[in-house]
Design a protein around this motif. Sequence first.
Motif, mmCIF file in Angstrom:
data_model
loop_
_atom_site.group_PDB
_atom_site.id
_atom_site.type_symbol
_atom_site.label_atom_id
_atom_site.label_comp_id
_atom_site.label_asym_id
_atom_site.label_seq_id
_atom_site.Cartn_x
_atom_site.Cartn_y
_atom_site.Cartn_z
ATOM 1 N N ILE A 30 0.841 -1.191 0.000
ATOM 2 C CA ILE A 30 0.000 0.000 0.000
ATOM 3 C C ILE A 30 0.876 1.241 0.000
ATOM 4 C CG2 ILE A 30 -1.984 -1.106 1.091
ATOM 5 C CD1 ILE A 30 -1.078 0.061 3.762
ATOM 6 N N ALA A 31 0.288 2.353 -0.459
ATOM 7 C CA ALA A 31 1.001 3.633 -0.499
ATOM 8 C C ALA A 31 0.006 4.755 -0.338
ATOM 9 C CB ALA A 31 1.770 3.789 -1.811
ATOM 10 N N THR A 32 0.465 5.866 0.173
ATOM 11 C CA THR A 32 -0.380 7.028 0.374
ATOM 12 C C THR A 32 -0.720 7.686 -0.957
ATOM 13 O OG1 THR A 32 1.524 8.488 0.642
ATOM 14 C CG2 THR A 32 0.644 7.463 2.635
ATOM 15 N N ARG A 33 -1.728 8.559 -0.938
ATOM 16 C CA ARG A 33 -2.111 9.321 -2.131
ATOM 17 C C ARG A 33 -1.231 10.569 -2.204
ATOM 18 N NH1 ARG A 33 -7.088 12.571 -4.435
ATOM 19 N NH2 ARG A 33 -7.172 13.616 -2.411
ATOM 20 N N SER A 34 -0.313 10.575 -3.155
ATOM 21 C CA SER A 34 0.620 11.692 -3.277
ATOM 22 C C SER A 34 0.970 11.891 -4.753
ATOM 23 C CB SER A 34 1.887 11.408 -2.467
ATOM 24 O OG SER A 34 2.778 12.483 -2.506
ATOM 25 N N PRO A 35 0.702 13.099 -5.291
ATOM 26 C CA PRO A 35 0.210 14.280 -4.561
ATOM 27 C C PRO A 35 -1.284 14.191 -4.269
ATOM 28 C CG PRO A 35 0.446 14.779 -6.893
ATOM 29 C CD PRO A 35 0.994 13.393 -6.710
ATOM 30 N N ALA A 36 -1.671 14.720 -3.124
ATOM 31 C CA ALA A 36 -3.082 14.781 -2.755
ATOM 32 C C ALA A 36 -3.718 15.991 -3.420
ATOM 33 C CB ALA A 36 -3.214 14.882 -1.241
ATOM 34 N N THR A 37 -4.898 15.803 -3.984
ATOM 35 C CA THR A 37 -5.590 16.884 -4.677
ATOM 36 C C THR A 37 -6.955 17.127 -4.052
ATOM 37 O OG1 THR A 37 -6.453 15.291 -6.292
ATOM 38 C CG2 THR A 37 -4.413 16.431 -6.860
ATOM 39 N N ALA A 38 -7.469 18.340 -4.229
ATOM 40 C CA ALA A 38 -8.767 18.704 -3.668
ATOM 41 C C ALA A 38 -9.893 17.952 -4.388
ATOM 42 C CB ALA A 38 -8.972 20.214 -3.776
ATOM 43 N N PRO A 39 -10.958 17.642 -3.667
ATOM 44 C CA PRO A 39 -11.142 17.900 -2.240
ATOM 45 C C PRO A 39 -10.361 16.892 -1.396
ATOM 46 C CG PRO A 39 -13.037 16.722 -3.102
ATOM 47 C CD PRO A 39 -12.154 17.018 -4.274
ATOM 48 N N LEU A 40 -9.646 17.409 -0.405
ATOM 49 C CA LEU A 40 -8.907 16.523 0.480
ATOM 50 C C LEU A 40 -9.874 15.684 1.306
ATOM 51 C CD1 LEU A 40 -6.078 18.859 1.823
ATOM 52 C CD2 LEU A 40 -5.998 17.261 -0.110
ATOM 53 N N GLY B 107 -6.692 6.081 1.151
ATOM 54 C CA GLY B 107 -8.119 6.357 1.261
ATOM 55 C C GLY B 107 -8.440 7.678 1.912
ATOM 56 N N MET B 108 -7.469 8.266 2.599
ATOM 57 C CA MET B 108 -7.609 9.591 3.200
ATOM 58 C C MET B 108 -6.302 10.341 3.028
ATOM 59 S SD MET B 108 -9.796 8.950 6.686
ATOM 60 C CE MET B 108 -11.431 8.218 6.638
ATOM 61 N N ASP B 109 -6.357 11.653 3.290
ATOM 62 C CA ASP B 109 -5.190 12.492 3.050
ATOM 63 C C ASP B 109 -4.592 13.114 4.309
ATOM 64 O OD1 ASP B 109 -5.274 12.311 0.107
ATOM 65 O OD2 ASP B 109 -7.156 13.416 0.320
ATOM 66 N N LEU C 1 -0.165 12.993 7.805
ATOM 67 C CA LEU C 1 -0.365 13.333 6.395
ATOM 68 C C LEU C 1 -0.003 12.158 5.501
ATOM 69 C CD1 LEU C 1 1.442 16.803 6.417
ATOM 70 C CD2 LEU C 1 -1.043 16.431 6.463
ATOM 71 N N GLY C 2 -0.838 11.911 4.507
ATOM 72 C CA GLY C 2 -0.460 10.959 3.484
ATOM 73 C C GLY C 2 0.562 11.555 2.535
ATOM 74 N N ASP C 3 0.361 12.798 2.162
ATOM 75 C CA ASP C 3 1.284 13.534 1.297
ATOM 76 C C ASP C 3 2.012 14.563 2.161
ATOM 77 O OD1 ASP C 3 2.592 15.138 -0.494
ATOM 78 O OD2 ASP C 3 0.808 15.769 -1.604
ATOM 79 N N PRO C 4 3.298 14.335 2.478
ATOM 80 C CA PRO C 4 4.030 15.279 3.333
ATOM 81 C C PRO C 4 4.145 16.676 2.745
ATOM 82 C CG PRO C 4 5.182 13.177 3.225
ATOM 83 C CD PRO C 4 4.108 13.141 2.172
ATOM 84 N N GLY C 5 3.848 16.840 1.446
ATOM 85 C CA GLY C 5 3.937 18.145 0.816
ATOM 86 C C GLY C 5 2.712 19.013 0.992
ATOM 87 N N LEU C 6 1.679 18.513 1.651
ATOM 88 C CA LEU C 6 0.481 19.336 1.875
ATOM 89 C C LEU C 6 0.824 20.555 2.735
ATOM 90 C CD1 LEU C 6 -2.210 16.568 2.498
ATOM 91 C CD2 LEU C 6 -2.242 18.273 0.668
ATOM 92 N N PRO C 7 0.174 21.710 2.487
ATOM 93 C CA PRO C 7 0.502 22.957 3.202
ATOM 94 C C PRO C 7 -0.152 23.019 4.577
ATOM 95 C CG PRO C 7 -1.240 23.379 1.636
ATOM 96 C CD PRO C 7 -0.850 21.937 1.441
ATOM 97 N N TRP C 8 0.172 22.074 5.433
ATOM 98 C CA TRP C 8 -0.536 21.932 6.709
ATOM 99 C C TRP C 8 -0.312 23.124 7.643
ATOM 100 C CZ3 TRP C 8 2.451 21.764 11.124
ATOM 101 C CH2 TRP C 8 3.818 21.519 10.952
ATOM 102 N N ARG C 9 0.832 23.804 7.536
ATOM 103 C CA ARG C 9 1.068 24.950 8.421
ATOM 104 C C ARG C 9 0.047 26.066 8.183
ATOM 105 N NH1 ARG C 9 6.199 24.547 10.852
ATOM 106 N NH2 ARG C 9 7.578 23.031 9.848
ATOM 107 N N GLU C 10 -0.474 26.150 6.970
ATOM 108 C CA GLU C 10 -1.473 27.180 6.674
ATOM 109 C C GLU C 10 -2.826 26.866 7.343
ATOM 110 O OE1 GLU C 10 -1.791 27.508 2.443
ATOM 111 O OE2 GLU C 10 0.390 27.772 2.153
ATOM 112 N N TRP C 11 -3.007 25.663 7.812
ATOM 113 C CA TRP C 11 -4.273 25.289 8.430
ATOM 114 C C TRP C 11 -4.318 25.586 9.921
ATOM 115 C CZ3 TRP C 11 -3.852 19.595 6.314
ATOM 116 C CH2 TRP C 11 -3.858 19.632 4.915
ATOM 117 N N LEU C 12 -3.161 25.866 10.510
ATOM 118 C CA LEU C 12 -3.076 26.039 11.964
ATOM 119 C C LEU C 12 -3.615 27.403 12.390
ATOM 120 C CD1 LEU C 12 0.421 24.451 12.626
ATOM 121 C CD2 LEU C 12 -1.831 23.366 12.733
#
Length: 264
Positions: A149-159, A200-202, A253-264
């Motif tokens: 199995i592998a994560t979804r990367s790159p993750a695209t909207a809708p997350l 299955g999730m991001d 995160l499934g995709d470590p490149g997601l801009p998670w800092r912008e969500w904080l």
Amino acid sequence: MLDESLREGVIAIAGDAGVAIMAVHDGDDLAVRAKADASPVTAADLAAHRCIVDGLARLTPEIPVLSEESAHTVPLEQRRSWRRFWLVDPLDGTREFLKRNGEFTVNIALIEDGVPVFGVIQSPVSGAVWHGVPGQGAFRRDGDGERRIATRSPATAPLRVAASRSHLDPRTAALLQRIGEHDAIGLGSSLKFCLLAEGGMDAYPRMGPTSEWDTAAGQAILEAAGGCVLDLRGRPFRYNQRDTLLNGDFIALGDPGLPWREWL
């Protein structure tokens, strides 16, 4: 490289614990009592704990075990001296177990120098097993066999964002609003890490208390599949490094490149 006999031995132990859990689950009495921290514990938690601790003692007598159900008996000075140990949640999702919704798991992780290097998560209801070693890959095993199995990367909207059914706190709810276009999916226990690992999730943000045994196996599997588990400063989670066994806030995160800092 992880020894195959060790991997298969731990997977078998997790399966035995799942059988013990289901024996209680399918009975007429789900008697529950409260622990010192007010969290629930059942006969299934304790049966799975005994199964895992005894099984690991036979499989790897040289490696100590830190389980949710016996952690209070291990002095801080003793556990802090462990370079290598098993970190176990015999029944992750006791509240889900009591609801009989199937969203509970068995979690077993091997920790070395604070790093989760091997994880196994078993679903007692479905019998599915997720396991992984960072750097060697992650796998799902069920009635159809085993597949990588592998994560979804790159993750695209809708997350697709995992949200706890039993523990969604106000800060997490606010963060979900800041993510933007997304589908929020409620799911209990460490199954959230498994779905992240198989694409299955991001994302799984958690702004509330968890314990180290809640996340260690999931982190190992998710990292093996290409994802990450970070604190809010961007550091990978580490284990048995502090006086407390409680985790701080984190985001998986499934995709470590997601801009998670912008969500904080």
